[in-house]
Design a protein around this motif. Structure first.
Motif, PDB file in Angstrom:
ATOM      1  N   ARG A  42       0.837  -1.212   0.000  1.00 60.89           N
ATOM      2  CA  ARG A  42       0.000   0.000   0.000  1.00 60.89           C
ATOM      3  C   ARG A  42       0.864   1.250   0.000  1.00 60.89           C
ATOM      4  O   ARG A  42       2.004   1.236   0.472  1.00 60.89           O
ATOM      5  CB  ARG A  42      -0.899   0.072   1.252  1.00 60.89           C
ATOM      6  CG  ARG A  42      -1.635  -1.176   1.586  1.00 60.89           C
ATOM      7  CD  ARG A  42      -2.386  -1.033   2.926  1.00 60.89           C
ATOM      8  NE  ARG A  42      -2.644  -2.350   3.457  1.00 60.89           N
ATOM      9  CZ  ARG A  42      -3.631  -3.138   3.044  1.00 60.89           C
ATOM     10  NH1 ARG A  42      -4.470  -2.714   2.126  1.00 60.89           N
ATOM     11  NH2 ARG A  42      -3.787  -4.347   3.555  1.00 60.89           N
ATOM     12  N   TYR A  43       0.243   2.319  -0.445  1.00 58.81           N
ATOM     13  CA  TYR A  43       0.882   3.634  -0.355  1.00 58.81           C
ATOM     14  C   TYR A  43      -0.198   4.607   0.113  1.00 58.81           C
ATOM     15  O   TYR A  43      -1.127   4.925  -0.616  1.00 58.81           O
ATOM     16  CB  TYR A  43       1.431   4.067  -1.717  1.00 58.81           C
ATOM     17  CG  TYR A  43       2.512   5.116  -1.627  1.00 58.81           C
ATOM     18  CD1 TYR A  43       3.856   4.750  -1.662  1.00 58.81           C
ATOM     19  CD2 TYR A  43       2.203   6.467  -1.506  1.00 58.81           C
ATOM     20  CE1 TYR A  43       4.859   5.706  -1.586  1.00 58.81           C
ATOM     21  CE2 TYR A  43       3.194   7.426  -1.424  1.00 58.81           C
ATOM     22  CZ  TYR A  43       4.522   7.035  -1.468  1.00 58.81           C
ATOM     23  OH  TYR A  43       5.515   7.988  -1.385  1.00 58.81           O
ATOM     24  N   TRP A  44      -0.079   5.025   1.376  1.00 55.32           N
ATOM     25  CA  TRP A  44      -1.070   5.912   1.966  1.00 55.32           C
ATOM     26  C   TRP A  44      -0.500   7.317   2.127  1.00 55.32           C
ATOM     27  O   TRP A  44       0.703   7.489   2.339  1.00 55.32           O
ATOM     28  CB  TRP A  44      -1.479   5.392   3.345  1.00 55.32           C
ATOM     29  CG  TRP A  44      -2.377   4.187   3.324  1.00 55.32           C
ATOM     30  CD1 TRP A  44      -2.817   3.486   2.246  1.00 55.32           C
ATOM     31  CD2 TRP A  44      -2.951   3.554   4.472  1.00 55.32           C
ATOM     32  NE1 TRP A  44      -3.622   2.453   2.637  1.00 55.32           N
ATOM     33  CE2 TRP A  44      -3.722   2.465   4.002  1.00 55.32           C
ATOM     34  CE3 TRP A  44      -2.885   3.782   5.840  1.00 55.32           C
ATOM     35  CZ2 TRP A  44      -4.428   1.619   4.866  1.00 55.32           C
ATOM     36  CZ3 TRP A  44      -3.578   2.931   6.696  1.00 55.32           C
ATOM     37  CH2 TRP A  44      -4.353   1.875   6.211  1.00 55.32           C
ATOM     38  N   VAL A  45      -1.373   8.303   2.037  1.00 57.08           N
ATOM     39  CA  VAL A  45      -0.977   9.689   2.284  1.00 57.08           C
ATOM     40  C   VAL A  45      -1.813  10.256   3.424  1.00 57.08           C
ATOM     41  O   VAL A  45      -2.956   9.851   3.645  1.00 57.08           O
ATOM     42  CB  VAL A  45      -1.122  10.564   1.020  1.00 57.08           C
ATOM     43  CG1 VAL A  45      -0.060  10.191  -0.002  1.00 57.08           C
ATOM     44  CG2 VAL A  45      -2.502  10.436   0.402  1.00 57.08           C
ATOM     45  N   ALA A  46      -1.202  11.184   4.148  1.00 48.76           N
ATOM     46  CA  ALA A  46      -1.793  11.704   5.382  1.00 48.76           C
ATOM     47  C   ALA A  46      -2.467  13.050   5.151  1.00 48.76           C
ATOM     48  O   ALA A  46      -2.053  13.833   4.299  1.00 48.76           O
ATOM     49  CB  ALA A  46      -0.727  11.845   6.459  1.00 48.76           C
ATOM     50  N   ALA A  58      -5.202  17.949   0.533  1.00 47.02           N
ATOM     51  CA  ALA A  58      -6.353  17.470  -0.244  1.00 47.02           C
ATOM     52  C   ALA A  58      -6.138  15.984  -0.533  1.00 47.02           C
ATOM     53  O   ALA A  58      -5.870  15.564  -1.662  1.00 47.02           O
ATOM     54  CB  ALA A  58      -6.489  18.267  -1.532  1.00 47.02           C
ATOM     55  N   THR A  59      -6.302  15.188   0.507  1.00 48.51           N
ATOM     56  CA  THR A  59      -5.834  13.805   0.497  1.00 48.51           C
ATOM     57  C   THR A  59      -6.457  12.968  -0.609  1.00 48.51           C
ATOM     58  O   THR A  59      -5.752  12.218  -1.300  1.00 48.51           O
ATOM     59  CB  THR A  59      -6.112  13.165   1.868  1.00 48.51           C
ATOM     60  OG1 THR A  59      -5.694  14.073   2.893  1.00 48.51           O
ATOM     61  CG2 THR A  59      -5.360  11.867   2.028  1.00 48.51           C
ATOM     62  N   SER A  60      -7.751  13.069  -0.810  1.00 49.84           N
ATOM     63  CA  SER A  60      -8.398  12.244  -1.826  1.00 49.84           C
ATOM     64  C   SER A  60      -7.925  12.619  -3.226  1.00 49.84           C
ATOM     65  O   SER A  60      -7.831  11.750  -4.106  1.00 49.84           O
ATOM     66  CB  SER A  60      -9.924  12.355  -1.725  1.00 49.84           C
ATOM     67  OG  SER A  60     -10.346  13.694  -1.886  1.00 49.84           O
ATOM     68  N   VAL A  61      -7.597  13.895  -3.442  1.00 47.33           N
ATOM     69  CA  VAL A  61      -7.072  14.317  -4.741  1.00 47.33           C
ATOM     70  C   VAL A  61      -5.697  13.697  -4.976  1.00 47.33           C
ATOM     71  O   VAL A  61      -5.393  13.202  -6.074  1.00 47.33           O
ATOM     72  CB  VAL A  61      -6.991  15.853  -4.825  1.00 47.33           C
ATOM     73  CG1 VAL A  61      -6.389  16.290  -6.156  1.00 47.33           C
ATOM     74  CG2 VAL A  61      -8.368  16.474  -4.639  1.00 47.33           C
ATOM     75  N   VAL A  62      -4.859  13.721  -3.947  1.00 49.66           N
ATOM     76  CA  VAL A  62      -3.517  13.144  -4.056  1.00 49.66           C
ATOM     77  C   VAL A  62      -3.600  11.637  -4.307  1.00 49.66           C
ATOM     78  O   VAL A  62      -2.851  11.076  -5.119  1.00 49.66           O
ATOM     79  CB  VAL A  62      -2.685  13.453  -2.791  1.00 49.66           C
ATOM     80  CG1 VAL A  62      -1.292  12.840  -2.905  1.00 49.66           C
ATOM     81  CG2 VAL A  62      -2.583  14.964  -2.572  1.00 49.66           C
ATOM     82  N   LEU A  73      -0.387  -1.001  -7.090  1.00 50.62           N
ATOM     83  CA  LEU A  73      -0.286  -0.542  -5.708  1.00 50.62           C
ATOM     84  C   LEU A  73      -1.661  -0.188  -5.159  1.00 50.62           C
ATOM     85  O   LEU A  73      -2.466   0.456  -5.837  1.00 50.62           O
ATOM     86  CB  LEU A  73       0.600   0.700  -5.697  1.00 50.62           C
ATOM     87  CG  LEU A  73       1.252   1.174  -4.407  1.00 50.62           C
ATOM     88  CD1 LEU A  73       2.233   0.150  -3.871  1.00 50.62           C
ATOM     89  CD2 LEU A  73       1.993   2.495  -4.678  1.00 50.62           C
ATOM     90  N   ARG A  74      -1.951  -0.633  -3.931  1.00 49.61           N
ATOM     91  CA  ARG A  74      -3.138  -0.117  -3.243  1.00 49.61           C
ATOM     92  C   ARG A  74      -2.803   1.285  -2.747  1.00 49.61           C
ATOM     93  O   ARG A  74      -1.730   1.514  -2.201  1.00 49.61           O
ATOM     94  CB  ARG A  74      -3.534  -1.020  -2.076  1.00 49.61           C
ATOM     95  CG  ARG A  74      -4.018  -2.404  -2.480  1.00 49.61           C
ATOM     96  CD  ARG A  74      -4.775  -3.070  -1.334  1.00 49.61           C
ATOM     97  NE  ARG A  74      -6.004  -2.345  -1.039  1.00 49.61           N
ATOM     98  CZ  ARG A  74      -7.188  -2.593  -1.600  1.00 49.61           C
ATOM     99  NH1 ARG A  74      -7.306  -3.551  -2.498  1.00 49.61           N
ATOM    100  NH2 ARG A  74      -8.255  -1.892  -1.257  1.00 49.61           N
ATOM    101  N   VAL A  75      -3.720   2.213  -2.930  1.00 48.87           N
ATOM    102  CA  VAL A  75      -3.481   3.612  -2.574  1.00 48.87           C
ATOM    103  C   VAL A  75      -4.592   4.058  -1.636  1.00 48.87           C
ATOM    104  O   VAL A  75      -5.771   3.751  -1.852  1.00 48.87           O
ATOM    105  CB  VAL A  75      -3.443   4.510  -3.830  1.00 48.87           C
ATOM    106  CG1 VAL A  75      -2.978   5.915  -3.459  1.00 48.87           C
ATOM    107  CG2 VAL A  75      -2.532   3.927  -4.904  1.00 48.87           C
ATOM    108  N   GLY A  76      -4.215   4.777  -0.580  1.00 52.11           N
ATOM    109  CA  GLY A  76      -5.242   5.153   0.380  1.00 52.11           C
ATOM    110  C   GLY A  76      -4.840   6.282   1.284  1.00 52.11           C
ATOM    111  O   GLY A  76      -3.826   6.958   1.083  1.00 52.11           O
ATOM    112  N   SER A  77      -5.647   6.472   2.310  1.00 57.73           N
ATOM    113  CA  SER A  77      -5.487   7.596   3.240  1.00 57.73           C
ATOM    114  C   SER A  77      -4.993   7.101   4.574  1.00 57.73           C
ATOM    115  O   SER A  77      -5.505   6.128   5.116  1.00 57.73           O
ATOM    116  CB  SER A  77      -6.820   8.328   3.424  1.00 57.73           C
ATOM    117  OG  SER A  77      -7.837   7.423   3.837  1.00 57.73           O
ATOM    118  N   LEU A 107      -9.507   3.286   2.601  1.00 54.99           N
ATOM    119  CA  LEU A 107      -9.984   4.471   3.314  1.00 54.99           C
ATOM    120  C   LEU A 107      -9.629   4.350   4.786  1.00 54.99           C
ATOM    121  O   LEU A 107     -10.334   3.701   5.561  1.00 54.99           O
ATOM    122  CB  LEU A 107     -11.488   4.628   3.119  1.00 54.99           C
ATOM    123  CG  LEU A 107     -12.214   5.696   3.955  1.00 54.99           C
ATOM    124  CD1 LEU A 107     -11.537   7.053   3.840  1.00 54.99           C
ATOM    125  CD2 LEU A 107     -13.686   5.782   3.554  1.00 54.99           C
ATOM    126  N   GLY A 108      -8.495   4.951   5.170  1.00 55.36           N
ATOM    127  CA  GLY A 108      -8.126   5.022   6.577  1.00 55.36           C
ATOM    128  C   GLY A 108      -8.689   6.300   7.178  1.00 55.36           C
ATOM    129  O   GLY A 108      -8.568   7.373   6.581  1.00 55.36           O
TER     130      GLY A 108
END
Length: 340
Positions: A42-46, A58-62, A73-77, A107-108
């Motif tokens: 996974r690759y999550w952004v904060a 703007a997490t969902s945009v990123v 890659l799984r991508v999430g928050s 969706l974290g």
């Protein structure tokens, strides 16, 4: 035979001194591509707001941008701070992401505001919104289900989509919310190192099986600064130490600064033990040190997954750190396999 432990990445899209958020976001995409190549799960952004160091507000945009430039890659928050949003809008945003990138979106969610008081006010967030977290979490879950007959409130996109919800925690409170709903837990050791063990224990002991999970699942997230040598890793880590010292002094966060050789001269005698305590869960070192410390972390927490983050100023060093962690992951999993 134990399953291999997956490793994932958490990214704050750090803005380096002298650069802009645009630079940081391009660098985040580059790091996500590297993580995918290296086999991270996974690759999550904060989500943080009004912080000069962080470009992922703007997490969902990123997330959408990263997903568009990767393929597996799984991508999430890591995560969406629920007090800053309505559950309905979060369901729509992540329903849209899932519709665009099916099977790849996480969706974290967390219960902090991720912001200073003035920014929290600007976001129209509040302490009341934080206290509403358990109800908002359940409401968010409901918007991903098909509405009951007669209920015309429907998240579009969102309803009927499989968007995994994760609860982020740095204390036992949020861990207990995850347990009550049978959701996976991601614990932030970089925020609550002292709360790690009681929070994970509370989660596992109170876990209620659900349609999502039949048993607890724990991701342990923490800062890892890896380099070819212990000495180089300590030097690179001074960039994060500078950020942590500013936080300790309640000084506004600056952009991510280059590492310095004389950081130990900066904290006062009173600040030093407090700084050490705040950073005590950080893993720093060469490949052997990092492998030993990650093995200890996994053993102590019985983690199902490890998530790493870093605040390394030099881009080549940041990439190299992730490459080292990837090799350490493979070594640890090979050892687990050999023991059976």
């Amino acid at each position: 035979m134990p399953n291999p432990i997956p490793f994932s990445v958490l990214d704050f899209a750090p803005i380096r001194a002298g650069e802009t958020a645009a630079h940081a976001l391009r660098q985040t995409v580059d790091m996500a591509r590297l993580a995918e190549t290296l086999g991270f799960l996974r690759y999550w952004v904060a989500e943080h707001h009004g912080v000069q160091t962080v470009a992922s507000a703007a997490t969902s945009v990123v997330i959408g941008h990263i997903a568009a430039h990767t393929s597996t890659l799984r991508v999430g928050s890591g995560g969406i701070m629920l007090p800053n949003h309505t559950p309905f809008m979060v369901a729509e945003q992540f329903g849209t992401l899932e519709s665009l990138y099916p099977g790849r979106i996480d969706l974290g969610v967390g219960r902090a505001s991720g912001s200073a008081d003035a920014v929290t006010k600007a976001l129209r967030s509040s302490q009341e919104a934080r206290e509403r977290f358990p109800d908002d979490l359940r409401e968010l879950q409901s918007f991903f289900r098909e509405p009951e007959p007669g209920n015309n409130l429907r998240a579009v996109p969102g309803a009927g989509l499989d968007v995994p919800i994760w609860v982020l925690a740095s204390s036992p409170y949020s861990a207990q919310q995850a347990a009550a709903l049978g959701l996976p837990l991601a614990f932030a050791t970089h925020i609550g190192p002292d709360a790690r063990d009681p929070a994970i224990a509370a989660y596992r002991s109170a876990f209620e099986p659900s349609a999502v999970l039949d048993k607890p699942y724990v991701v342990v997230a923490g800062v890892v600064t890896a380099a070819p040598t212990d000495e180089e890793a300590r030097h690179l880590f001074s960039s994060m130490q500078q950020l942590s010292l500013r936080r300790l002094r309640s000084t506004p966060f600056a952009q991510l600064q280059p590492p310095i050789a004389d950081f130990d001269t900066l904290p006062t005698e009173d600040e030093r033990p407090r700084l050490d305590a705040a950073l005590r869960a950080v893993i720093t070192g060469g490949p052997q040190q990092v492998e030993q410390k990650l093995a200890k972390l996994i053993e102590e927490t019985d983690a199902d997954e490890v998530m790493v983050l870093s605040f390394i100023h030099d881009l080549d060093a940041r990439r190299r750190s992730l490459e080292i962690v990837g090799k350490v992951r493979d070594s640890l999993n090979a050892r687990r396999h050999a023991l059976q």
